[in-house]
Design a protein around this motif. Structure first.
Motif, PDB file in Angstrom:
ATOM      1  N   TYR A 106      14.382  14.749   5.579  1.00 16.08           N
ATOM      2  CA  TYR A 106      15.035  15.063   4.541  1.00 16.08           C
ATOM      3  C   TYR A 106      13.852  15.092   3.489  1.00 16.08           C
ATOM      4  O   TYR A 106      12.920  14.354   3.567  1.00 16.08           O
ATOM      5  N   GLU A 107      13.958  15.898   2.167  1.00 14.86           N
ATOM      6  CA  GLU A 107      13.200  15.804   1.086  1.00 14.86           C
ATOM      7  C   GLU A 107      13.986  15.736  -0.161  1.00 14.86           C
ATOM      8  O   GLU A 107      15.069  16.408  -0.263  1.00 14.86           O
ATOM      9  N   ALA A 108      13.680  14.772  -1.058  1.00  9.03           N
ATOM     10  CA  ALA A 108      14.295  14.702  -2.341  1.00  9.03           C
ATOM     11  C   ALA A 108      13.376  14.566  -3.579  1.00  9.03           C
ATOM     12  O   ALA A 108      12.685  13.743  -3.259  1.00  9.03           O
ATOM     13  N   ALA A 109      13.682  15.486  -4.390  1.00  9.78           N
ATOM     14  CA  ALA A 109      12.556  15.312  -5.557  1.00  9.78           C
ATOM     15  C   ALA A 109      13.332  14.917  -6.779  1.00  9.78           C
ATOM     16  O   ALA A 109      12.705  14.847  -7.663  1.00  9.78           O
ATOM     17  N   SER A 110      14.590  14.601  -6.662  1.00 18.16           N
ATOM     18  CA  SER A 110      15.340  13.930  -7.708  1.00 18.16           C
ATOM     19  C   SER A 110      16.066  12.720  -7.241  1.00 18.16           C
ATOM     20  O   SER A 110      16.505  12.765  -6.161  1.00 18.16           O
ATOM     21  N   GLY A 111      16.648  12.171  -8.409  1.00 15.26           N
ATOM     22  CA  GLY A 111      17.880  11.081  -7.985  1.00 15.26           C
ATOM     23  C   GLY A 111      19.031  11.815  -7.496  1.00 15.26           C
ATOM     24  O   GLY A 111      19.600  11.366  -6.435  1.00 15.26           O
ATOM     25  N   ASP A 112      19.290  12.944  -8.005  1.00 19.81           N
ATOM     26  CA  ASP A 112      20.700  13.622  -7.559  1.00 19.81           C
ATOM     27  C   ASP A 112      20.537  14.029  -6.139  1.00 19.81           C
ATOM     28  O   ASP A 112      21.414  13.955  -5.400  1.00 19.81           O
ATOM     29  N   GLU A 113      19.280  14.478  -5.827  1.00 19.15           N
ATOM     30  CA  GLU A 113      19.031  15.176  -4.446  1.00 19.15           C
ATOM     31  C   GLU A 113      18.888  14.079  -3.343  1.00 19.15           C
ATOM     32  O   GLU A 113      19.446  14.064  -2.206  1.00 19.15           O
ATOM     33  N   LEU A 114      18.295  12.661  -3.905  1.00 17.06           N
ATOM     34  CA  LEU A 114      18.486  11.713  -3.141  1.00 17.06           C
ATOM     35  C   LEU A 114      19.766  11.240  -2.625  1.00 17.06           C
ATOM     36  O   LEU A 114      20.149  10.971  -1.661  1.00 17.06           O
ATOM     37  N   GLN A 115      20.614  11.228  -3.526  1.00 18.14           N
ATOM     38  CA  GLN A 115      21.898  10.879  -3.501  1.00 18.14           C
ATOM     39  C   GLN A 115      22.723  11.701  -2.359  1.00 18.14           C
ATOM     40  O   GLN A 115      23.469  11.269  -1.613  1.00 18.14           O
ATOM     41  N   ALA A 116      22.233  12.727  -2.495  1.00 16.30           N
ATOM     42  CA  ALA A 116      23.094  13.927  -1.465  1.00 16.30           C
ATOM     43  C   ALA A 116      22.492  13.646  -0.108  1.00 16.30           C
ATOM     44  O   ALA A 116      23.230  13.755   0.747  1.00 16.30           O
ATOM     45  N   VAL A 117      20.976  13.388  -0.032  1.00 14.09           N
ATOM     46  CA  VAL A 117      20.546  13.238   1.290  1.00 14.09           C
ATOM     47  C   VAL A 117      21.235  11.992   1.708  1.00 14.09           C
ATOM     48  O   VAL A 117      21.624  11.931   3.074  1.00 14.09           O
ATOM     49  N   TYR A 118      21.329  10.897   1.072  1.00 13.68           N
ATOM     50  CA  TYR A 118      22.126   9.446   1.488  1.00 13.68           C
ATOM     51  C   TYR A 118      23.344   9.741   2.115  1.00 13.68           C
ATOM     52  O   TYR A 118      23.932   9.489   2.977  1.00 13.68           O
ATOM     53  N   GLU A 119      24.116  10.788   1.253  1.00 13.70           N
ATOM     54  CA  GLU A 119      25.603  10.843   1.647  1.00 13.70           C
ATOM     55  C   GLU A 119      25.633  11.694   3.059  1.00 13.70           C
ATOM     56  O   GLU A 119      26.384  11.585   3.783  1.00 13.70           O
ATOM     57  N   ASP A 120      24.583  12.670   3.092  1.00 12.12           N
ATOM     58  CA  ASP A 120      24.317  13.536   4.561  1.00 12.12           C
ATOM     59  C   ASP A 120      24.018  12.591   5.574  1.00 12.12           C
ATOM     60  O   ASP A 120      24.837  12.644   6.768  1.00 12.12           O
ATOM     61  N   ILE A 121      23.150  11.933   5.527  1.00 14.25           N
ATOM     62  CA  ILE A 121      22.784  10.789   6.317  1.00 14.25           C
ATOM     63  C   ILE A 121      24.094   9.727   6.755  1.00 14.25           C
ATOM     64  O   ILE A 121      24.146   9.495   8.045  1.00 14.25           O
ATOM     65  N   GLY A 122      24.738   9.292   5.855  1.00 16.00           N
ATOM     66  CA  GLY A 122      25.953   8.436   5.927  1.00 16.00           C
ATOM     67  C   GLY A 122      26.990   9.135   6.997  1.00 16.00           C
ATOM     68  O   GLY A 122      27.521   8.681   7.834  1.00 16.00           O
ATOM     69  N   THR A 123      27.176  10.239   6.774  1.00 10.14           N
ATOM     70  CA  THR A 123      28.211  11.221   7.474  1.00 10.14           C
ATOM     71  C   THR A 123      27.607  11.279   8.987  1.00 10.14           C
ATOM     72  O   THR A 123      28.306  11.259   9.931  1.00 10.14           O
ATOM     73  N   SER A 124      26.301  11.618   9.037  1.00 12.56           N
ATOM     74  CA  SER A 124      25.915  11.630  10.566  1.00 12.56           C
ATOM     75  C   SER A 124      25.970  10.627  11.093  1.00 12.56           C
ATOM     76  O   SER A 124      26.197  10.588  12.377  1.00 12.56           O
ATOM     77  N   VAL A 125      25.382   9.473  10.882  1.00  9.88           N
ATOM     78  CA  VAL A 125      25.293   7.971  11.450  1.00  9.88           C
ATOM     79  C   VAL A 125      26.673   7.507  11.640  1.00  9.88           C
ATOM     80  O   VAL A 125      26.862   6.778  12.430  1.00  9.88           O
ATOM     81  N   GLY A 126      27.585   7.831  10.865  1.00  8.10           N
ATOM     82  CA  GLY A 126      28.929   7.144  10.715  1.00  8.10           C
ATOM     83  C   GLY A 126      29.835   7.793  11.734  1.00  8.10           C
ATOM     84  O   GLY A 126      31.008   7.432  12.067  1.00  8.10           O
ATOM     85  N   TYR A 127      29.505   9.051  12.282  1.00  7.71           N
ATOM     86  CA  TYR A 127      30.394   9.542  13.325  1.00  7.71           C
ATOM     87  C   TYR A 127      29.621  10.035  14.564  1.00  7.71           C
ATOM     88  O   TYR A 127      28.416  10.052  14.445  1.00  7.71           O
ATOM     89  N   ARG A 128      30.313  10.387  15.714  1.00  7.67           N
ATOM     90  CA  ARG A 128      29.612  10.850  16.914  1.00  7.67           C
ATOM     91  C   ARG A 128      30.452  12.174  17.171  1.00  7.67           C
ATOM     92  O   ARG A 128      31.576  12.323  16.808  1.00  7.67           O
ATOM     93  N   THR A 129      29.838  12.905  17.873  1.00  7.65           N
ATOM     94  CA  THR A 129      30.533  14.196  18.395  1.00  7.65           C
ATOM     95  C   THR A 129      30.861  14.086  19.924  1.00  7.65           C
ATOM     96  O   THR A 129      29.836  13.900  20.758  1.00  7.65           O
TER      97      THR A 129
END
Length: 313
Positions: A258-281
């Motif tokens: 992931y790339e994040a150039a701002s605090g808001d972008e970083l927040q969105a990245v962490y949310e996406d990562i949290g979703t991916s690691v918190g679930y399995r398919t």
């Protein structure tokens, strides 16, 4: 979507024939009504109603039959399922370049705030650990379910010189090894945030190979902008983010980049990562969805018929 018992789909043939028969009967009924010569009397005997109403119950009934047939065919689909357990290691860059102000108020402050939100969003049953790295890496918090311990460690962070990305991966793997001593260790994942190049310690490729051999994906976040600078000894020193190195690490270790150039972008990245690691398919049977939809269709058929025609279909 795949079907485990597709042979049941042959039952759609009589459903289709039933639908065709209904259409033919409707056409025949309309033709017979037109032959009624006394139109005034016809209007009194059979007052004109919206034509679509009389087709709703039949359509809903046919939909019920079709949905039940598909349900019998045992459809399956990829379904996201919450993980029961997992170990997440957050590797946090505390190098001096994190003081750059290209991200408001500065990279370090914004990253720490985003990390706190990431921690809050993880399931409480997950083990969570924290590794910090600058010229060397250290385990600030071993994997634990005690979120307050991680928050306290984040509050105590300070910056220093150097960026030992490879050592951060090794330290994270060592911390995970303590959890892996269980009979059935939970799946593990490393989330590494950095804004610079690997300047000391083990190399990126070596770290990626070790993580891959352990079966631990490494997801990386390239944080900052190409024009970032930091003041060191009265001079403005360029500290551009090094995306290619972090992309290489993630790609070789089976994680995401992931790339994040701002605090808001970083927040969105962490949310996406949290979703991916918190679930399995996993693939699961979803026949109950079709059966439920079929029962709803049957209910609509019954309600429509009783409401408009005072009878059941």
């Amino acid at each position: 979507m795949t079907l485990l018992s597709p042979i049941w789909l042959w039952l759609l043939v009589p459903v289709a024939l039933l639908a065709l028969g209904y259409v033919l009967m409707s056409v025949r009924r309309s033709a017979y009504a037109v032959r009624f010569t006394n139109l005034d009397l016809l209007d009194k005997v059979a007052p004109k109603r919206p034509q679509w109403r009389r087709h709703v119950p039949a359509g809903a009934l046919l939909a019920m039959f079709a949905l039940l047939v598909v349900g019998f065919a045992r459809p399956t689909a990829e379904v996201r399922v919450p993980r029961e357990r997992a170990t997440i290691m957050v590797a946090f860059d505390v190098s001096a370049s994190m003081g750059a102000t290209d991200v408001a108020p500065d990279r370090f402050t914004a990253a720490r705030a985003a990390a706190r939100e990431f921690v809050r969003g993880l399931p409480e049953r997950f083990n969570l650990g924290l590794v910090t790295f600058s010229s060397e890496a250290s385990v600030a918090v071993p994997p634990t379910t005690d979120r307050q311990a991680v928050f306290n460690a984040l509050d105590r962070l300070t910056t220093s010189s150097g960026t030992a990305i490879g050592d951060a991966v090794y330290s994270s793997l060592e911390a995970i090894a303590g959890v892996d001593s269980e009979a059935e260790p939970p799946p593990a994942h490393i989330v590494l945030l950095s804004d610079g190049s690997n300047t000391t310690g083990r190399g990126i490729r070596e770290a990626a190979e070790r993580a891959s051999s352990r079966g631990v994906p490494v997801t990386t976040i390239a944080y900052g902008t190409p024009g970032g600078t930091v003041e060191l000894q009265g001079n403005q020193v360029p500290v551009p983010v090094d995306g290619p190195a972090l992309r290489e690490l993630a790609g070789a270790a089976g994680g995401g980049f992931y790339e994040a150039a701002s605090g808001d972008e970083l927040q969105a990245v962490y949310e996406d990562i949290g979703t991916s690691v918190g679930y399995r398919t996993e693939r699961q049977e979803i026949w109950m969805w079709f059966v439920a939809a079929g029962l709803v269709a049957a209910l609509l058929a019954a309600v429509g018929s009783m409401f408009w025609f005072s009878r059941l279909p």
